[in-house]
Design a protein around this motif. Structure first.
Motif, short mmCIF file in Angstrom:
data_model
loop_
_atom_site.label_atom_id
_atom_site.label_comp_id
_atom_site.label_asym_id
_atom_site.label_seq_id
_atom_site.Cartn_x
_atom_site.Cartn_y
_atom_site.Cartn_z
N LEU A 187 0.98 -1.26 -0.11
CA LEU A 187 -0.06 -0.12 -0.10
C LEU A 187 0.81 1.22 -0.06
CD1 LEU A 187 -2.62 -1.14 2.59
CD2 LEU A 187 -2.63 -1.53 0.17
N GLY A 188 2.07 1.03 0.76
CA GLY A 188 3.10 2.28 0.61
C GLY A 188 4.60 1.73 0.61
N ASP A 200 -0.35 8.36 5.75
CA ASP A 200 -1.10 8.21 4.27
C ASP A 200 -2.19 7.21 4.38
OD1 ASP A 200 0.49 9.97 3.04
OD2 ASP A 200 2.23 8.47 2.93
N ARG A 203 5.45 7.48 -3.95
CA ARG A 203 5.63 6.66 -2.65
C ARG A 203 4.80 7.15 -1.53
NH1 ARG A 203 8.81 2.35 -3.83
NH2 ARG A 203 10.40 2.70 -5.66
N TYR A 204 3.61 6.31 -1.13
CA TYR A 204 3.23 6.79 0.19
C TYR A 204 4.14 5.94 1.41
CZ TYR A 204 -1.38 8.18 -1.65
OH TYR A 204 -2.59 9.07 -2.10
N ASP A 243 4.33 1.25 -5.00
CA ASP A 243 2.73 1.16 -4.30
C ASP A 243 1.97 0.50 -5.38
OD1 ASP A 243 4.30 3.06 -2.64
OD2 ASP A 243 2.59 4.52 -2.40
N SER A 252 3.36 0.66 3.95
CA SER A 252 2.36 -0.14 4.63
C SER A 252 2.16 -1.46 3.89
CB SER A 252 1.16 0.73 4.74
OG SER A 252 -0.11 -0.06 5.37
N GLN A 309 -7.97 4.42 -1.82
CA GLN A 309 -7.43 4.24 -3.34
C GLN A 309 -7.41 2.54 -3.68
OE1 GLN A 309 -3.75 6.32 -4.12
NE2 GLN A 309 -4.81 8.34 -3.40
N ASN A 310 -7.23 1.81 -2.76
CA ASN A 310 -7.10 0.49 -2.89
C ASN A 310 -8.27 -0.23 -2.77
OD1 ASN A 310 -4.00 -0.23 -3.43
ND2 ASN A 310 -3.87 1.28 -1.76
N ASN A 346 -5.54 7.49 2.74
CA ASN A 346 -5.77 7.50 1.12
C ASN A 346 -5.43 6.01 0.78
OD1 ASN A 346 -6.23 10.27 0.78
ND2 ASN A 346 -3.88 10.82 0.86
N GLN A 347 -4.58 5.39 1.15
CA GLN A 347 -4.16 3.82 0.89
C GLN A 347 -5.35 2.99 0.94
OE1 GLN A 347 -1.05 3.74 3.78
NE2 GLN A 347 0.49 3.86 2.50
#
Length: 255
Positions: free
Chosen positions: A7-8, A55, A34-35, A249, A38, A62-63, A58-59
């Motif tokens: 995720l990041g 982040d 890059r977040y 990511d 994670s 977005q996922n 958002n992760q």
């Protein structure tokens, strides 16, 4: 079925850094965005999040992550737990970390240390101990993450193993304190924070390459990456040394 999704894959500042004009921070390559680090581990119908930094909201969006069953914390630095408040909208999450990590996490939260479980009564916070999901055993590996200003934060990686595979995730460390646990790994995700980062609490890319030669996993992937090298340049560099990849990511693997 077991799979992982990054995720990041960034360091404390993420990439790009907000006021940096370097080539990597100005890159148009999506793999250079890059977040903070994670990982999502899926074990059949169970979702495990490892680390939830600034982040994290958002992760999750977005996922398209709609469910979290477990949240594991490696260590209590803000880039790994600074998004903890987002767990408050999940149901029946089990938040787990070793005792010394939880102690530091509570200290970091200050007067808000009970906020999460007060806001959401279905969440439980537990001291981590080895357990299994289906036939997958999950345990910790103790790490040293000693910073150059003298801080030595309690820090751990997580190992997932079955009869068919063994996978270890260790994003931040300068030394492994229980290296015997990492024998016979199929996949190790390791610290890629800078090319050479001795003294800053990170083993870095070259240190992870040395670790690859010592432990000889079938594959290694580097995460927690800085803006020092682009994805393309870092990938070209590590591939000279064996079956080593650079994470990005959104990267997904089935184990």
């Amino acid at each position: 079925m077991v799979s992982i999704e990054f995720l990041g894959t960034g360091t404390v500042m993420g990439v790009p850094i907000w006021n940096c004009e370097c080539d990597v921070c100005k890159s148009t390559d999506k793999k250079d965005k890059r977040y903070r680090s994670s990982l999502l581990v899926k074990i059949n119908d169970k979702n495990i999040i490892i680390d939830f930094g600034q982040d994290f909201r958002n992760q999750l969006i977005q996922n398209n992550i709609k469910k979290i069953d477990y949240a594991f914390l490696t260590h209590a630095h803000r880039d790994h737990c600074g998004g903890v408040e987002n767990l408050a909208t999940a149901e029946n999450v089990i938040f787990m970390a070793p005792k010394d990590v939880l102690e530091e996490f509570y200290e970091l939260q200050g007067s808000s240390k009970d906020w999460l479980t007060t806001r959401n009564k279905t969440i439980s916070i537990k001291e981590f101990s080895q357990f299994s999901i289906d036939d997958i055993k999950i345990e910790t590996v103790k790490l040293e993450h000693k910073k150059d200003w003298g801080a030595d934060v309690p820090c751990y990686g997580y190992i997932f193993s079955s009869d068919n595979f063994k996978f270890a995730y260790m994003s931040d460390f300068n030394r492994i304190l229980e290296i015997e646990k990492l024998k016979n790994c199929d996949l190790i995700v390791s610290d890629g924070n800078g090319l050479n980062n001795n003294g800053h609490g990170h083993i870095g890319i070259n240190g992870s390459i040395e670790l690859f030669n010592i432990l000889k996993p079938k594959k290694m992937i580097l995460t927690h990456l800085t803006h020092e090298m682009s994805y393309k340049d870092a990938s070209s560099y590590v591939k000279k040394y064996g079956n080593i990849d650079i994470a990005y990511d959104g990267m997904e693997l089935k184990l």
